[in-house]
Design a protein around this motif. Structure first.
Motif, PDB file in Angstrom:
ATOM      1  N   ARG A  72       0.684  -1.182   0.054  1.00 25.01           N
ATOM      2  CA  ARG A  72       0.071  -0.030  -0.192  1.00 25.01           C
ATOM      3  C   ARG A  72       0.776   1.222  -0.036  1.00 25.01           C
ATOM      4  O   ARG A  72       1.443   1.562   0.773  1.00 25.01           O
ATOM      5  CB  ARG A  72      -0.905  -0.031   1.091  1.00 25.01           C
ATOM      6  N   SER A  73       0.910   1.978  -1.130  1.00 26.46           N
ATOM      7  CA  SER A  73       1.817   3.142  -1.210  1.00 26.46           C
ATOM      8  C   SER A  73       1.195   4.296  -0.205  1.00 26.46           C
ATOM      9  O   SER A  73       2.018   5.001   0.282  1.00 26.46           O
ATOM     10  CB  SER A  73       1.496   3.614  -2.472  1.00 26.46           C
ATOM     11  N   ILE A  74       0.057   4.305   0.052  1.00 22.73           N
ATOM     12  CA  ILE A  74      -0.494   5.340   0.847  1.00 22.73           C
ATOM     13  C   ILE A  74      -0.030   5.609   2.362  1.00 22.73           C
ATOM     14  O   ILE A  74       0.259   6.624   2.733  1.00 22.73           O
ATOM     15  CB  ILE A  74      -2.026   5.191   1.035  1.00 22.73           C
ATOM     16  N   ILE A  75       0.416   4.232   2.929  1.00 21.97           N
ATOM     17  CA  ILE A  75       0.983   4.406   4.123  1.00 21.97           C
ATOM     18  C   ILE A  75       2.541   4.887   4.305  1.00 21.97           C
ATOM     19  O   ILE A  75       2.883   5.276   5.127  1.00 21.97           O
ATOM     20  CB  ILE A  75       0.977   2.947   5.183  1.00 21.97           C
ATOM     21  N   ALA A  76       3.002   5.241   3.175  1.00 25.89           N
ATOM     22  CA  ALA A  76       4.467   5.567   3.092  1.00 25.89           C
ATOM     23  C   ALA A  76       4.451   7.183   2.681  1.00 25.89           C
ATOM     24  O   ALA A  76       5.266   7.578   2.312  1.00 25.89           O
ATOM     25  CB  ALA A  76       5.344   4.840   2.029  1.00 25.89           C
ATOM     26  N   TYR A  77       3.208   7.403   2.373  1.00 26.60           N
ATOM     27  CA  TYR A  77       3.091   8.883   2.064  1.00 26.60           C
ATOM     28  C   TYR A  77       3.247   9.772   2.925  1.00 26.60           C
ATOM     29  O   TYR A  77       2.907   9.935   4.047  1.00 26.60           O
ATOM     30  CB  TYR A  77       1.494   9.083   1.467  1.00 26.60           C
ATOM     31  N   ASN A  78       4.293  10.877   2.389  1.00 32.51           N
ATOM     32  CA  ASN A  78       4.548  11.978   3.577  1.00 32.51           C
ATOM     33  C   ASN A  78       4.013  13.034   2.953  1.00 32.51           C
ATOM     34  O   ASN A  78       4.336  13.858   2.045  1.00 32.51           O
ATOM     35  CB  ASN A  78       6.259  12.079   3.358  1.00 32.51           C
ATOM     36  N   TRP A 103      -0.875  10.949   6.201  1.00 37.56           N
ATOM     37  CA  TRP A 103      -1.758  10.341   5.073  1.00 37.56           C
ATOM     38  C   TRP A 103      -3.205  10.009   5.338  1.00 37.56           C
ATOM     39  O   TRP A 103      -3.858  10.191   4.324  1.00 37.56           O
ATOM     40  CB  TRP A 103      -0.918   8.900   4.739  1.00 37.56           C
ATOM     41  N   GLU A 104      -3.478  10.037   6.600  1.00 38.00           N
ATOM     42  CA  GLU A 104      -4.852   9.854   7.058  1.00 38.00           C
ATOM     43  C   GLU A 104      -5.798  10.716   6.526  1.00 38.00           C
ATOM     44  O   GLU A 104      -6.941  10.706   5.945  1.00 38.00           O
ATOM     45  CB  GLU A 104      -4.947   9.518   8.382  1.00 38.00           C
ATOM     46  N   ASP A 105      -5.341  11.916   6.817  1.00 41.02           N
ATOM     47  CA  ASP A 105      -5.790  13.276   6.506  1.00 41.02           C
ATOM     48  C   ASP A 105      -6.024  13.691   4.867  1.00 41.02           C
ATOM     49  O   ASP A 105      -6.963  14.060   4.293  1.00 41.02           O
ATOM     50  CB  ASP A 105      -5.489  14.648   7.139  1.00 41.02           C
ATOM     51  N   ALA A 106      -4.891  13.241   4.164  1.00 42.42           N
ATOM     52  CA  ALA A 106      -4.691  13.383   2.620  1.00 42.42           C
ATOM     53  C   ALA A 106      -5.553  12.478   2.092  1.00 42.42           C
ATOM     54  O   ALA A 106      -6.053  12.748   0.818  1.00 42.42           O
ATOM     55  CB  ALA A 106      -3.118  13.017   2.607  1.00 42.42           C
TER      56      ALA A 106
END
Length: 436
Positions: free
Chosen positions: A122-128, A168-171
């Motif tokens: 999952r790419s999202i959990i690495a999103y900065n 990332w949760e908000d994004a």
């Protein structure tokens, strides 16, 4: 002991650096407002002169000509935008913004995972969300994007984010809705560093590599239909492909590869298919249209790859696909892709110089991109009931000379347009303006 005393100083410097790197995300909209007098570019081909756009609780509640659109709430804040232009927030497809900060620093690089088949990654959990690069998108009107992993045959799962968030949760606005495949290349180049001919030649392993991918999908489908006595995370990651809840994005450029990739997807009963890159997609445009396949077209500002291609081959690809009725959007992949994402509107502008109308070019980075990413119910166009993710520009936003953003909003939140670059510009402008 001396080293321990230094830790608070290091932490303080780190906090200062982080604070300087990223603007604080805008607070939730607290008061209704209306944008009055601007030329509204809806994103679906419609343009409204002297418009009114009313925004409440993060959504557009009314939009239309000033002469016939009532403002019922007298407590509205009025934004006078006469002589300016309003656009939906631009959308970056097939991007890696937020996954890498500094390429040379391994700890800041979450671009890819080891292994060939990674549909469960999952790419999202690495999103900065606090990347310096992300904040530089907003002053050009680029407000949304797809976060895509790289590497391997199946690279992983992508999500769609908005570019003003704490984390990332908000994004995230659309989570884990895409699976990405690197299709085997039907051609390969010789290894010139070993003295081989660097020219293109047929890939002898092409059929084998396609079969390996098909076998993997068949095994995953069997697992999905089985008892699942033992968990297999990669196979579970493909389940959404078979039940239609996930979109499949296939990175492939050559004509044969595109045709084979679409036929492969159809053989696997995959209904949501997008070709990514698609250098020769225009050569099979009718085939793509017949099979309801969309295209995320490679960066427009790219040189021709083959010696017999026209010099403006990449510039006119979009028009050829649009004329054939293919749903097409633009993506910025290539060298320095993350930095070049901010130039997305100017890639669209180049397609205007090579045949598309401005309205059609705008759709490539708004409505069409939203449809492909599955977020068109809320984003991509300026319509009543949709998210107030939009911006105001002093001029034509597809022209780098006039794309000057005065206001930008995501879900009605008034964004800061300050970035690391604007701070440096102001700093050195002051320095040199004070010199004799």
């Amino acid at each position: 002991m001396k080293k321990l005393k230094q830790i608070p100083i290091v932490l303080l410097l780190l906090c200062v650096t982080l604070g300087y790197a990223q603007q604080t995300p805008a607070p939730k909209q607290s008061k209704d407002f209306a944008i009055v007098g601007a030329t509204a570019h809806i994103g679906n081909g419609t343009v409204i002169e002297n418009s009114i756009i009313v925004v409440s609780n993060g959504k557009i509640t009314a939009i239309g000509p000033e002469s016939s659109t009532a403002m019922t709430n007298q407590a509205l804040d009025i934004i006078d935008a006469k002589g300016q232009h309003v656009y939906p927030g631009f959308i970056v497809g097939n991007g890696t913004l937020g996954l890498v900060e500094v390429d040379a620093v391994k700890a800041s690089n979450d671009l890819s995972e080891m292994g060939t088949y990674n549909p469960h990654i999952r790419s999202i959990i690495a999103y900065n969300a606090e990347s310096k690069i992300i904040e530089s998108m907003r002053p050009n009107g680029v407000l949304l994007g797809q976060v895509v992993p790289r590497g391997g045959r199946i690279t992983g799962t992508s999500s769609v984010v908005q570019y003003d968030a704490w984390n990332w949760e908000d994004a995230a606005i659309k989570m884990d809705n895409g699976i990405h495949i690197n299709w085997p290349s039907s051609f390969s180049r010789g290894r010139w560093w070993l003295g081989e001919d660097p020219g293109l030649k047929p890939n002898k392993n092409y059929a084998k590599q396609v079969k390996e991918l098909a076998d993997y999908f068949n095994e995953a489908k069997s697992y999905d239909n089985g008892t699942k006595t033992e968990r297999h995370l990669p196979f579970e990651g493909l389940a959404g492909v078979f039940n239609g809840s996930k979109h499949v994005y296939i990175n492939v450029d050559d004509e044969k590869g595109i045709t084979d990739a679409v036929n492969f997807a159809k053989s696997q009963s995959i209904t949501k298919i997008t070709i990514v890159g698609g250098y020769q997609a225009a050569n099979v445009a009718n085939f793509l249209k017949q099979n309801d396949v969309s295209v995320f077209l490679q960066r427009v500002h790219t040189r021709p790859e083959l010696e017999d291609d026209d010099y403006d081959y990449s510039y006119k690809q979009a028009k050829a696909l649009v004329d054939a009725g293919v749903l097409v959007a633009l993506e910025p992949s290539g060298q320095m892709e993350r930095m070049n994402s901010r130039n997305l509107p100017f890639y669209a502008g180049t397609t205007v110089a090579h045949g598309l109308t401005k309205a059609q070019a705008l759709q490539l980075i708004t409505q069409n991109a939203a449809k492909i990413l599955g977020i068109d119910d809320m984003y991509g166009t300026l319509e009543s009931g949709k998210s107030a993710t939009l911006f105001i520009s002093e001029g034509d936003a597809l022209d780098m000379r006039t794309n000057i953003i005065s206001k930008a909003f995501i879900d009605g939140r008034d964004l800061s347009l300050e970035t690391h670059q604007t701070k440096l510009w102001k700093r050195y402008s002051n320095k040199y303006s004070q010199q004799d």
